[in-house]
Design an enzyme around this catalytic site. Structure first.
Site, PDB file in Angstrom:
ATOM      1  N   ARG A  44      65.647  -0.032  63.403  1.00 35.92           N
ATOM      2  CA  ARG A  44      66.625   0.846  62.817  1.00 35.92           C
ATOM      3  C   ARG A  44      67.174   1.712  63.601  1.00 35.92           C
ATOM      4  O   ARG A  44      68.481   2.201  63.625  1.00 35.92           O
ATOM      5  CB  ARG A  44      66.099   1.856  61.597  1.00 35.92           C
ATOM      6  CG  ARG A  44      66.939   2.776  60.771  1.00 35.92           C
ATOM      7  CD  ARG A  44      66.502   3.407  59.457  1.00 35.92           C
ATOM      8  NE  ARG A  44      67.769   3.316  58.588  1.00 35.92           N
ATOM      9  CZ  ARG A  44      67.360   3.445  57.420  1.00 35.92           C
ATOM     10  NH1 ARG A  44      66.234   3.643  56.847  1.00 35.92           N
ATOM     11  NH2 ARG A  44      68.327   3.461  56.528  1.00 35.92           N
ATOM     12  N   HIS A  77      69.700   2.333  52.314  1.00 37.48           N
ATOM     13  CA  HIS A  77      69.135   3.529  51.822  1.00 37.48           C
ATOM     14  C   HIS A  77      68.264   4.321  52.816  1.00 37.48           C
ATOM     15  O   HIS A  77      67.985   3.644  53.875  1.00 37.48           O
ATOM     16  CB  HIS A  77      68.385   3.240  50.878  1.00 37.48           C
ATOM     17  CG  HIS A  77      67.628   4.470  49.644  1.00 37.48           C
ATOM     18  ND1 HIS A  77      66.799   5.170  50.345  1.00 37.48           N
ATOM     19  CD2 HIS A  77      68.215   4.919  48.842  1.00 37.48           C
ATOM     20  CE1 HIS A  77      66.536   6.061  49.395  1.00 37.48           C
ATOM     21  NE2 HIS A  77      67.404   6.091  48.275  1.00 37.48           N
ATOM     22  N   TYR A  78      68.220   5.486  52.977  1.00 36.80           N
ATOM     23  CA  TYR A  78      67.386   6.160  53.817  1.00 36.80           C
ATOM     24  C   TYR A  78      65.852   5.928  54.296  1.00 36.80           C
ATOM     25  O   TYR A  78      65.335   5.841  54.848  1.00 36.80           O
ATOM     26  CB  TYR A  78      67.443   7.820  53.773  1.00 36.80           C
ATOM     27  CG  TYR A  78      66.690   8.290  52.560  1.00 36.80           C
ATOM     28  CD1 TYR A  78      65.554   8.600  52.661  1.00 36.80           C
ATOM     29  CD2 TYR A  78      67.538   8.495  51.559  1.00 36.80           C
ATOM     30  CE1 TYR A  78      64.812   9.393  51.685  1.00 36.80           C
ATOM     31  CE2 TYR A  78      66.883   9.084  50.304  1.00 36.80           C
ATOM     32  CZ  TYR A  78      65.636   9.596  50.633  1.00 36.80           C
ATOM     33  OH  TYR A  78      64.850  10.133  49.288  1.00 36.80           O
ATOM     34  N   ARG A  79      65.362   5.303  52.813  1.00 36.92           N
ATOM     35  CA  ARG A  79      64.074   4.750  52.842  1.00 36.92           C
ATOM     36  C   ARG A  79      63.934   3.561  53.411  1.00 36.92           C
ATOM     37  O   ARG A  79      64.554   2.840  53.715  1.00 36.92           O
ATOM     38  CB  ARG A  79      63.381   4.810  51.324  1.00 36.92           C
ATOM     39  CG  ARG A  79      63.379   6.021  50.609  1.00 36.92           C
ATOM     40  CD  ARG A  79      62.679   6.138  49.338  1.00 36.92           C
ATOM     41  NE  ARG A  79      62.498   7.416  48.852  1.00 36.92           N
ATOM     42  CZ  ARG A  79      62.776   7.716  47.705  1.00 36.92           C
ATOM     43  NH1 ARG A  79      63.170   6.972  46.870  1.00 36.92           N
ATOM     44  NH2 ARG A  79      62.391   8.914  47.454  1.00 36.92           N
TER      45      ARG A  79
END
EC number: 3.1.15.-
Length: 186
Positions: free
Chosen positions: A117, A132-134
């Protein structure tokens, strides 16, 4: 595997990168692959597995492990011959994943995925923003198994080819292995 994309907010995007090294400031992405699964981690589609061109100067910066591994698996040759740069690879990857999963719905899925990431954020920011941020990081479960039930790890078999698509498939198989042996969902 389904070859007709069906947009579904519950689908998961699995991704893996191969890099010239792990230093975000000096190293670059040399391969990207993606796989789409349903929420039960059944593979629906494999995205493009793209070698990304990097200069000889960049390739010479790799340490001996990377040179040996990516020569043995053929990735360095693919990188040298590739017509893709990071931007083109990002565009083709986005085109694939956006036909299966709406923007912002899937966590980024893989193994030790936070490092990937970081590289996406620097070199393929539009792709990184799509997730998504997760995250769904199989390495977290591996670390728990290592501490709480280490005997099961001897039953886990992985290819270790260090090819992005193979690594994703290994991560998916590993998660399913933990589901059956460690998490034991009914």
């Amino acid at each position: 595997m389904n070859h007709t994309p069906i947009l579904n907010k519950k689908n998961l995007i699995w991704i893996d990168l191969e890099m010239t090294g792990l230093n975000l400031e000096n190293d670059r992405i040399i391969e990207i692959a993606t796989v789409i699964t349903d929420k039960y981690v059944k593979i629906l589609a494999e995205g493009p597995s793209i070698a990304i061109f990097q200069s000889e100067e960049q390739l010479k910066k790799m340490n001996s492990w990377n040179i040996f591994t990516h020569t043995k698996n053929g990735l360095i040759d693919r990188v040298r011959k590739s017509k893709y740069n990071e931007k083109n690879a990002m565009i083709d990857t986005l085109k694939f994943i956006s036909s299966w999963v709406p923007f912002g719905k899937s966590p980024i899925c893989g193994s030790s995925i936070n490092h990937d990431r970081l590289f996406l954020s620097k070199y393929m920011p539009d792709l990184e923003k799509y997730f998504h941020y997760r995250c769904l990081d199989v390495s977290v479960i591996k670390e728990l198994a290592r501490r709480w039930k280490p005997k099961i790890l001897s039953k886990l078999k992985k290819k270790h080819t260090h090819k992005a698509l193979d690594d994703i498939k290994d991560s998916i198989k590993e998660l399913l292995f933990y589901k059956d042996t460690f998490i034991k969902l009914n």
